[in-house]
Enzyme design. Structure first.
Site, PDB file in Angstrom:
ATOM      1  N   ALA A  85       0.842  -1.218   0.000  1.00 46.62           N
ATOM      2  CA  ALA A  85       0.000   0.000   0.000  1.00 46.62           C
ATOM      3  C   ALA A  85       0.870   1.258   0.000  1.00 46.62           C
ATOM      4  CB  ALA A  85      -0.981  -0.036   1.173  1.00 46.62           C
ATOM      5  N   ASP A 122      -2.242 -13.490  -3.555  1.00 45.09           N
ATOM      6  CA  ASP A 122      -2.001 -12.058  -3.446  1.00 45.09           C
ATOM      7  C   ASP A 122      -0.557 -11.792  -2.992  1.00 45.09           C
ATOM      8  OD1 ASP A 122      -3.158  -9.276  -3.282  1.00 45.09           O
ATOM      9  OD2 ASP A 122      -2.433  -9.515  -1.231  1.00 45.09           O
ATOM     10  N   LYS A 149       2.854 -10.031  -5.100  1.00 44.61           N
ATOM     11  CA  LYS A 149       3.789  -9.006  -4.601  1.00 44.61           C
ATOM     12  C   LYS A 149       5.235  -9.503  -4.681  1.00 44.61           C
ATOM     13  CE  LYS A 149       0.135  -7.231  -1.686  1.00 44.61           C
ATOM     14  NZ  LYS A 149      -0.493  -7.283  -0.363  1.00 44.61           N
TER      15      LYS A 149
HETATM   16  P1  NAD Z   1     -12.761  -1.914  -5.064  1.00 41.78           P
HETATM   17  O1  NAD Z   1     -13.267  -3.233  -5.455  1.00 41.78           O
HETATM   18  O2  NAD Z   1     -13.329  -1.224  -3.867  1.00 41.78           O
HETATM   19  O3  NAD Z   1     -12.929  -0.884  -6.299  1.00 41.78           O
HETATM   20  C1  NAD Z   1     -12.632  -1.214  -7.612  1.00 41.78           C
HETATM   21  C2  NAD Z   1     -13.190  -0.152  -8.544  1.00 41.78           C
HETATM   22  O4  NAD Z   1     -12.744  -0.442  -9.883  1.00 41.78           O
HETATM   23  C3  NAD Z   1     -14.710  -0.091  -8.625  1.00 41.78           C
HETATM   24  O5  NAD Z   1     -15.117   1.253  -8.764  1.00 41.78           O
HETATM   25  C4  NAD Z   1     -15.035  -0.878  -9.912  1.00 41.78           C
HETATM   26  O6  NAD Z   1     -16.246  -0.463 -10.522  1.00 41.78           O
HETATM   27  C5  NAD Z   1     -13.856  -0.481 -10.764  1.00 41.78           C
HETATM   28  N1  NAD Z   1     -13.538  -1.443 -11.837  1.00 41.78           N
HETATM   29  C6  NAD Z   1     -13.209  -2.751 -11.715  1.00 41.78           C
HETATM   30  N2  NAD Z   1     -12.983  -3.299 -12.921  1.00 41.78           N
HETATM   31  C7  NAD Z   1     -13.164  -2.318 -13.824  1.00 41.78           C
HETATM   32  C8  NAD Z   1     -13.088  -2.253 -15.230  1.00 41.78           C
HETATM   33  N3  NAD Z   1     -12.745  -3.305 -15.962  1.00 41.78           N
HETATM   34  N4  NAD Z   1     -13.349  -1.056 -15.828  1.00 41.78           N
HETATM   35  C9  NAD Z   1     -13.689   0.039 -15.102  1.00 41.78           C
HETATM   36  N5  NAD Z   1     -13.768   0.023 -13.759  1.00 41.78           N
HETATM   37  C10 NAD Z   1     -13.520  -1.139 -13.128  1.00 41.78           C
HETATM   38  O7  NAD Z   1     -11.166  -2.093  -4.906  1.00 41.78           O
HETATM   39  P2  NAD Z   1     -10.172  -1.234  -3.989  1.00 41.78           P
HETATM   40  O8  NAD Z   1     -10.120  -1.812  -2.629  1.00 41.78           O
HETATM   41  O9  NAD Z   1     -10.490   0.202  -4.152  1.00 41.78           O
HETATM   42  O10 NAD Z   1      -8.767  -1.568  -4.669  1.00 41.78           O
HETATM   43  C11 NAD Z   1      -8.334  -0.923  -5.853  1.00 41.78           C
HETATM   44  C12 NAD Z   1      -6.942  -1.403  -6.204  1.00 41.78           C
HETATM   45  O11 NAD Z   1      -6.044  -1.092  -5.135  1.00 41.78           O
HETATM   46  C13 NAD Z   1      -6.820  -2.922  -6.411  1.00 41.78           C
HETATM   47  O12 NAD Z   1      -5.920  -3.183  -7.455  1.00 41.78           O
HETATM   48  C14 NAD Z   1      -6.266  -3.404  -5.092  1.00 41.78           C
HETATM   49  O13 NAD Z   1      -5.542  -4.608  -5.204  1.00 41.78           O
HETATM   50  C15 NAD Z   1      -5.331  -2.255  -4.764  1.00 41.78           C
HETATM   51  N6  NAD Z   1      -4.989  -2.175  -3.349  1.00 41.78           N
HETATM   52  C16 NAD Z   1      -5.963  -2.040  -2.429  1.00 41.78           C
HETATM   53  C17 NAD Z   1      -5.639  -1.960  -1.091  1.00 41.78           C
HETATM   54  C18 NAD Z   1      -6.705  -1.775  -0.051  1.00 41.78           C
HETATM   55  O14 NAD Z   1      -6.376  -1.713   1.132  1.00 41.78           O
HETATM   56  N7  NAD Z   1      -7.974  -1.658  -0.428  1.00 41.78           N
HETATM   57  C19 NAD Z   1      -4.287  -2.035  -0.689  1.00 41.78           C
HETATM   58  C20 NAD Z   1      -3.297  -2.155  -1.673  1.00 41.78           C
HETATM   59  C21 NAD Z   1      -3.671  -2.226  -3.000  1.00 41.78           C
END
Ligand code: NAD
Length: 363
Positions: A150, A222, A226
């Site tokens: 993150a 996951d 990484k």
């Molecule tokens: P989430 O599921 O809450 O949100 C994903 C968003 O992407 C949604 O708005 C969805 O509609 C959109 N989306 C998905 N596929 C799509 C597509 N093909 N076209 C257009 N829009 C699309 O996910 P999040 O928790 O916000 O995570 C986002 C990214 O951050 C991910 O790659 C996740 O691995 C990474 N990440 C998250 C965290 C965390 O703590 N949440 C930590 C590190 C990394």
């Protein structure tokens, strides 16, 4: 007058919403550049116009939810962004493989990318090579700090180590907030107080620390993603996140049960097995933790359970924190250690926003 930079965003979930609020305050503070949001989409909806009119940042979430526009198909989006004649940064706040697969076509057209999405960098080695070739060709920029740990400075640290000529010999750590939380509470260093494995998994899910189906955390993939990214920066040509040993904590018999709820309901049947793992470590005065490691010289990457002395920094981790230790020639036997929250909307968005700042400084 201030130079304009266009911003396009895909994804407005947990991370995406936090990023939007950080972008709003960044845009308000930015003196020498005018940041203009020209495109935003989720998987269902989008907001954009042929004239690239600025989308107001203070009301973007409601504008998006009341929009009747559909997202552009990716090749169309590449054309739309490239045709603006203004420098553009794409922020990919999704976990989509399709979008990751399209990075080369954005980068080749001069569109820079910042993202927390792991898929582009932990997919096939061919995609990894295509991405960096396209970036060279297009003169574009690419940062993905939040794809590992993150907001913690993990990717920038390994890049700095390698690019300044240090030699990374080993990387070891706890790379999953979920796994961290599970083992810190299942096998605490205090020796007592750890609940049954299935109880801890159910608790983690209730607290929102797991994916909707906890098997998506327990399969180790996951963490393997990484490790794939870090191993590649350390110089290993890792083919994919399934090309090295990854221990899954999903009992074989529960791999194919239909739902996450059924999985949780049957998990107590396997508590004795996990209790045995814990007891075995205890006999040696150790605790068990779910870690990833990369041994550069022997080219060994692996993910799974390991035992650690109670005084080891990995054993002493708290809550859902991540810890990543870099062993290098310069740092000798005392590794460079990065530790802290490795998940959460605001800290992840901070990784994305700081990447955006790096891009803006070079545009
Ligand atoms: P989430 O599921 O809450 O949100 C994903 C968003 O992407 C949604 O708005 C969805 O509609 C959109 N989306 C998905 N596929 C799509 C597509 N093909 N076209 C257009 N829009 C699309 O996910 P999040 O928790 O916000 O995570 C986002 C990214 O951050 C991910 O790659 C996740 O691995 C990474 N990440 C998250 C965290 C965390 O703590 N949440 C930590 C590190 C990394």
């Amino acid at each position: 007058s201030a130079r304009q930079v266009n911003i396009a965003i895909i994804g407005a979930g947990g991370v995406g919403k936090c990023f939007l609020s950080q972008l709003e305050s960044l845009a308000a503070r930015r003196q020498n550049q005018k940041l203009v949001l020209t495109y935003i989409a989720t998987s269902k909806k989008a907001v954009y116009s042929d004239s690239y009119s600025p989308i107001a940042l203070d009301s973007v979430v409601s504008t998006l939810s009341s929009s009747s526009q559909a997202p552009l198909a990716l090749p169309k989006l590449v054309d739309y962004l490239a045709a603006s004649g203004t420098k553009t940064v794409l922020v990919d706040n999704t976990s989509s493989q399709d979008i990751a697969d399209a990075y080369p076509s954005f980068l080749r057209r001069g569109i820079s990318i910042v993202t927390p999405n792991k898929k582009a960098f932990s997919g096939s080695y061919k995609l990894w090579q295509d991405i960096f070739a396209a970036k060279e060709e297009g003169g574009s920029l690419l940062y993905h700090e939040a794809s590992c740990g993150a907001g913690l400075p993990v990717i920038s640290t390994i890049k700095d180590l390698v690019e300044t000529g240090d030699e990374v010999t080993k990387i070891e750590g706890v790379f999953s907030g979920t796994m961290s939380f599970l083992f810190n509470s299942f096998a605490p260093t205090s020796g007592s107080g750890g609940g049954k494995w299935s109880t801890e998994v159910a608790k983690a899910k209730e607290l929102g620390y797991t994916e909707p189906d906890p098997r998506d955390d327990l399969n180790g993939l996951d963490v393997a993603r990484k490790l794939t990214i870090l191993a590649r920066y350390a110089g290993l040509e890792v083919e994919s996140p399934t090309s090295f040993p990854v221990q899954s904590l999903i009992p074989k018999q529960l791999e194919s049960v239909a739902s996450g709820d059924e999985f949780l309901a049957r998990l107590p049947e396997f508590d004795a097995e996990m209790e045995e793992v814990k007891a075995e470590a205890q006999k040696e005065g150790k605790v068990v933790r779910f870690v990833g490691s990369i041994d550069v010289a022997s080219k060994q990457v692996k993910v799974g359970l390991e035992k650690f002395d109670l005084s080891h920094p990995i054993a002493a981790l708290k809550g859902s924190d991540n810890i990543i230790s870099f062993y290098t020639k310069r740092y000798g036997s005392n590794p460079l250690i990065i530790q802290g929250a490795g998940a959460g909307g605001d800290v992840t968005a901070m990784g994305v926003t700081s990447d955006l700042l790096k891009v803006l400084a070079q545009l």
